[in-house]
Design an enzyme around this catalytic site. Structure first.
Site, PDB file in Angstrom:
ATOM      1  N   GLU A 150       9.214  16.257  15.339  1.00  0.00           N
ATOM      2  CA  GLU A 150       9.511  16.200  13.905  1.00  0.00           C
ATOM      3  C   GLU A 150       8.514  17.102  13.164  1.00  0.00           C
ATOM      4  O   GLU A 150       7.313  16.880  13.229  1.00  0.00           O
ATOM      5  CB  GLU A 150       9.396  14.768  13.378  1.00  0.00           C
TER       6      GLU A 150
ATOM      7  N   LYS B 295       0.841  -1.197   0.000  1.00  0.00           N
ATOM      8  CA  LYS B 295       0.000   0.000   0.000  1.00  0.00           C
ATOM      9  C   LYS B 295       0.878   1.249   0.000  1.00  0.00           C
ATOM     10  O   LYS B 295       1.642   1.481   0.938  1.00  0.00           O
ATOM     11  CB  LYS B 295      -0.889   0.028   1.258  1.00  0.00           C
TER      12      LYS B 295
ATOM     13  N   GLU C 278      10.710   1.808   9.704  1.00  0.00           N
ATOM     14  CA  GLU C 278      11.573   2.961   9.403  1.00  0.00           C
ATOM     15  C   GLU C 278      10.736   4.194   9.693  1.00  0.00           C
ATOM     16  O   GLU C 278       9.730   4.426   9.019  1.00  0.00           O
ATOM     17  CB  GLU C 278      11.987   2.946   7.925  1.00  0.00           C
TER      18      GLU C 278
ATOM     19  N   CYS D 272      13.107  12.169   5.393  1.00  0.00           N
ATOM     20  CA  CYS D 272      13.354  11.733   6.775  1.00  0.00           C
ATOM     21  C   CYS D 272      14.786  12.026   7.189  1.00  0.00           C
ATOM     22  O   CYS D 272      15.080  12.152   8.369  1.00  0.00           O
ATOM     23  CB  CYS D 272      13.045  10.251   6.907  1.00  0.00           C
TER      24      CYS D 272
ATOM     25  N   THR E 187       2.607   6.111  13.966  1.00  0.00           N
ATOM     26  CA  THR E 187       1.994   5.024  13.183  1.00  0.00           C
ATOM     27  C   THR E 187       2.771   3.730  13.403  1.00  0.00           C
ATOM     28  O   THR E 187       2.166   2.660  13.562  1.00  0.00           O
ATOM     29  CB  THR E 187       2.006   5.362  11.670  1.00  0.00           C
TER      30      THR E 187
HETATM   31  P1  NAD Z   1       2.306   8.013   8.125  1.00  0.00           P
HETATM   32  O1  NAD Z   1       2.812   7.229   9.276  1.00  0.00           O
HETATM   33  O2  NAD Z   1       1.137   8.882   8.338  1.00  0.00           O
HETATM   34  O3  NAD Z   1       1.890   7.037   6.925  1.00  0.00           O
HETATM   35  C1  NAD Z   1       2.796   6.128   6.351  1.00  0.00           C
HETATM   36  C2  NAD Z   1       2.008   5.002   5.711  1.00  0.00           C
HETATM   37  O4  NAD Z   1       1.354   4.256   6.733  1.00  0.00           O
HETATM   38  C3  NAD Z   1       0.915   5.484   4.770  1.00  0.00           C
HETATM   39  O5  NAD Z   1       0.795   4.588   3.684  1.00  0.00           O
HETATM   40  C4  NAD Z   1      -0.323   5.424   5.644  1.00  0.00           C
HETATM   41  O6  NAD Z   1      -1.524   5.278   4.932  1.00  0.00           O
HETATM   42  C5  NAD Z   1      -0.033   4.178   6.469  1.00  0.00           C
HETATM   43  N1  NAD Z   1      -0.741   4.120   7.752  1.00  0.00           N
HETATM   44  C6  NAD Z   1      -1.173   5.150   8.522  1.00  0.00           C
HETATM   45  N2  NAD Z   1      -1.789   4.665   9.623  1.00  0.00           N
HETATM   46  C7  NAD Z   1      -1.728   3.314   9.557  1.00  0.00           C
HETATM   47  C8  NAD Z   1      -2.167   2.262  10.404  1.00  0.00           C
HETATM   48  N3  NAD Z   1      -2.802   2.507  11.552  1.00  0.00           N
HETATM   49  N4  NAD Z   1      -1.935   0.992  10.029  1.00  0.00           N
HETATM   50  C9  NAD Z   1      -1.268   0.730   8.886  1.00  0.00           C
HETATM   51  N5  NAD Z   1      -0.840   1.676   8.036  1.00  0.00           N
HETATM   52  C10 NAD Z   1      -1.057   2.958   8.371  1.00  0.00           C
HETATM   53  O7  NAD Z   1       3.552   8.810   7.558  1.00  0.00           O
HETATM   54  P2  NAD Z   1       3.557   9.879   6.387  1.00  0.00           P
HETATM   55  O8  NAD Z   1       2.945  11.135   6.915  1.00  0.00           O
HETATM   56  O9  NAD Z   1       3.028   9.270   5.150  1.00  0.00           O
HETATM   57  O10 NAD Z   1       5.125  10.084   6.155  1.00  0.00           O
HETATM   58  C11 NAD Z   1       5.916  10.962   6.880  1.00  0.00           C
HETATM   59  C12 NAD Z   1       6.692  10.238   7.950  1.00  0.00           C
HETATM   60  O11 NAD Z   1       7.468   9.196   7.376  1.00  0.00           O
HETATM   61  C13 NAD Z   1       7.682  11.133   8.669  1.00  0.00           C
HETATM   62  O12 NAD Z   1       7.620  10.880  10.045  1.00  0.00           O
HETATM   63  C14 NAD Z   1       9.029  10.685   8.107  1.00  0.00           C
HETATM   64  O13 NAD Z   1      10.131  10.925   8.939  1.00  0.00           O
HETATM   65  C15 NAD Z   1       8.795   9.245   7.917  1.00  0.00           C
HETATM   66  N6  NAD Z   1       9.753   8.680   6.981  1.00  0.00           N
HETATM   67  C16 NAD Z   1      10.739   7.854   7.452  1.00  0.00           C
HETATM   68  C17 NAD Z   1      11.687   7.336   6.592  1.00  0.00           C
HETATM   69  C18 NAD Z   1      12.771   6.413   7.086  1.00  0.00           C
HETATM   70  O14 NAD Z   1      13.404   5.770   6.266  1.00  0.00           O
HETATM   71  N7  NAD Z   1      13.022   6.314   8.379  1.00  0.00           N
HETATM   72  C19 NAD Z   1      11.625   7.648   5.232  1.00  0.00           C
HETATM   73  C20 NAD Z   1      10.615   8.500   4.788  1.00  0.00           C
HETATM   74  C21 NAD Z   1       9.669   9.005   5.657  1.00  0.00           C
END
Ligand code: NAD
Length: 479
Positions: free
Chosen positions: A383, A173, A248, A282, A230
């Site tokens: 963040e 997804k 991650e 990130c 999340t």
């Molecule tokens: P998010 O956690 O809101 O969503 C990430 C994914 O998880 C999306 O596909 C979302 O639909 C899904 N999701 C949300 N709630 C869920 C649940 N309860 N169960 C299963 N799936 C769920 O994050 P975002 O806003 O899309 O992305 C930004 C975040 O991602 C920032 O915190 C950033 O630092 C992090 N990030 C980390 C890395 C890394 O490699 N460490 C890389 C890129 C982004």
């Protein structure tokens, strides 16, 4: 443009017929619908992956590798279309999508296509006992991959490619905020000859579709990239089911600048590490700590460079800062600028919404630099994930180290110095999974990637990813 799920090699509407609006960040308009897939859609995707597993897991490594290389080639052939989709969906400059996001998606498939042919396991001869042990690494079965919106195809493929290379079938997804490039990948996979059901892409919100993937008892491993909150929710659901988890998550990365660094290189790279992709990477360094003796010079030079950055429509080649990903995210980031001011932070440049001619409803924000006097303030602890950085001086190496580590996160850190002994001391003591010295975001896909503390659990990249996506079995043969 309405997009559909990709299940069993075919494009389908969601069973519930529930759809979400897809917004274009650069003009604020709805330009399409995406499925809000339910448990039923995830079940069908799972069944199709399960049916495909027998054949795919037994497909020779050469053949798997050949198909993954073909996917990589087709991504390259479709660079323009994919980059436009990414830029439209995410708001990122088209130049960035063309130079980084899409080439990296192709590299992910190419890298793991080669890596799987070199993957090996260990054997241990039990001397004096006439026995040989070896480690059998087998694909897990059906695995789930969930990715965020900031580097959509780049991170989606970073998970899918090793999962497929290792012989698993996937239910994946992408973020509901940026689904378009993942939708286009389905067609590429068909053209590359990926057998039906090996990869299934379901679209929808995190709490509906994402959660259904995490809760599915047949999906044995979850690779997730996204926010720390999340990740914690996913871990809570997955732990009692003993699923394999790779998380991650977020970061609050320090950029530590010592006076003995190569100044110009540091300055140019710091502009990038602060504001690339509107600060929505990130690995961006949102806390800049500068040795006091060069603090005032750095402040003047850095502000001058940041003010030169061109904010504009993502489709313009000259644009350096595009639109933030969503209205809600823009509001969150602007809220943090206000919090910082209320906490005593001084805005040195930026801080305001930008109106781009003809795209007045787009989500544009000036790159913002805030001077802070302590590291405990919320702007330095939470963040923000936008084009906002803070700067503050430090007076000793010990102080720099303690400032860097004073955070619940531990994803990456950047250090600028030419002092080798200091480099060794700092790299050993900084709490982060990735440390760059005199550079930023230089990536070698063979290296382990991930964070510690609130930034991650497990590592992806190189053989680490192939280890994650395989189950180990020790076999002991007495002879
Ligand atoms: P998010 O956690 O809101 O969503 C990430 C994914 O998880 C999306 O596909 C979302 O639909 C899904 N999701 C949300 N709630 C869920 C649940 N309860 N169960 C299963 N799936 C769920 O994050 P975002 O806003 O899309 O992305 C930004 C975040 O991602 C920032 O915190 C950033 O630092 C992090 N990030 C980390 C890395 C890394 O490699 N460490 C890389 C890129 C982004």
């Amino acid at each position: 443009m309405n997009i559909q799920n990709y299940i069993n090699g075919q494009f389908t509407d969601p069973i519930s017929n529930e759809w979400l609006d897809n917004y274009c960040p650069s003009d604020g308009e709805v330009y399409g619908k995406i499925p809000n897939s339910s448990i039923e859609d995830v079940e069908i995707a799972y069944q199709s992956a399960k049916s495909a597993f027998g054949l795919w897991s037994q497909t020779t490594l050469e053949e798997r590798s050949r198909i993954l290389l073909k996917i990589s080639e087709l991504i390259e052939d479709n660079l323009q279309e994919l980059a436009e989709a990414e830029s439209q969906d995410n708001g990122k400059p088209i130049s960035l999508a063309k130079a980084v996001d899409i080439p990296r998606a192709a590299s992910n498939f190419r890298f793991f296509a080669h890596a799987i042919t070199q993957f090996f396991s260990e054997s241990h001869e039990s001397v004096g006992q006439n026995a040989m042990n070896y480690t059998l690494r087998q694909p897990i079965g059906v695995v789930g991959c969930i990715s965020p919106w900031n580097l959509p195809l780049y991170l989606f493929t970073w998970k899918i490619a090793p999962a497929l290379a290792a012989g698993n079938c996937v239910v994946a997804k992408p973020s509901e905020v940026t689904p378009l490039s993942a939708y286009l990948l389905g067609d590429i996979c068909n053209k590359a000859g990926l057998p039906k059901g090996v990869l299934n892409i379901v679209h929808g919100s995190g709490t509906t579709t994402g959660q259904a993937i995490v809760e599915h008892p047949g999906i044995k491993a979850i690779s997730f990239t996204g926010g720390t909150k999340t990740g914690a929710e996913i871990a809570k659901i997955a732990a009692p089911m003993f699923k394999k988890l790779s998380l991650e998550m977020g970061g609050k990365n320090p950029n530590i600048i010592f006076a003995d660094c190569d100044y110009d290189d540091m300055l140019n790279t710091t502009v990038k590490s602060s504001f690339s992709n509107q600060g929505q990477i990130c690995l961006c360094c949102s806390r800049i700590f500068v040795e006091a003796s060069i603090y005032n010079k750095f402040k003047t030079d850095f502000i001058e460079k940041v003010k030169e950055l061109k904010v504009g429509h993502p489709s313009e080649d000259s644009t350096q800062i595009g639109a933030l990903v969503s209205k809600a995210h823009l509001k969150k980031v602007m809220g943090y600028i206000e919090i910082a001011e209320n906490e005593g932070g001084k805005i040195l440049c930026g801080g305001n919404k930008v109106t781009v001619k003809n795209f007045e409803n787009g989500y544009y924000l000036e790159p913002t630099v805030i001077e802070v006097t302590n590291n405990e303030c919320r702007i330095n602890q939470d963040e923000v994930f936008g084009p906002v950085v803070t700067i503050m001086p430090f007076y000793s190496e010990d102080e720099a180290l303690s400032l860097a580590n004073q955070t619940k996160y531990g994803l990456s850190a950047t250090i600028w110095t030419n002092n080798l002994k200091r480099t060794m001391r700092m790299t050993q003591q900084i709490q982060a999974g990735i440390i760059w010295v005199n550079t930023w975001m230089m990536r070698d896909l063979r290296t382990p990637f991930g964070g510690i503390k609130g930034s991650g659990m497990g590592r992806e990249g190189g053989f680490e990813a192939l280890r994650f996506f395989t189950e180990q079995k020790n076999v002991c043969i007495k002879y």
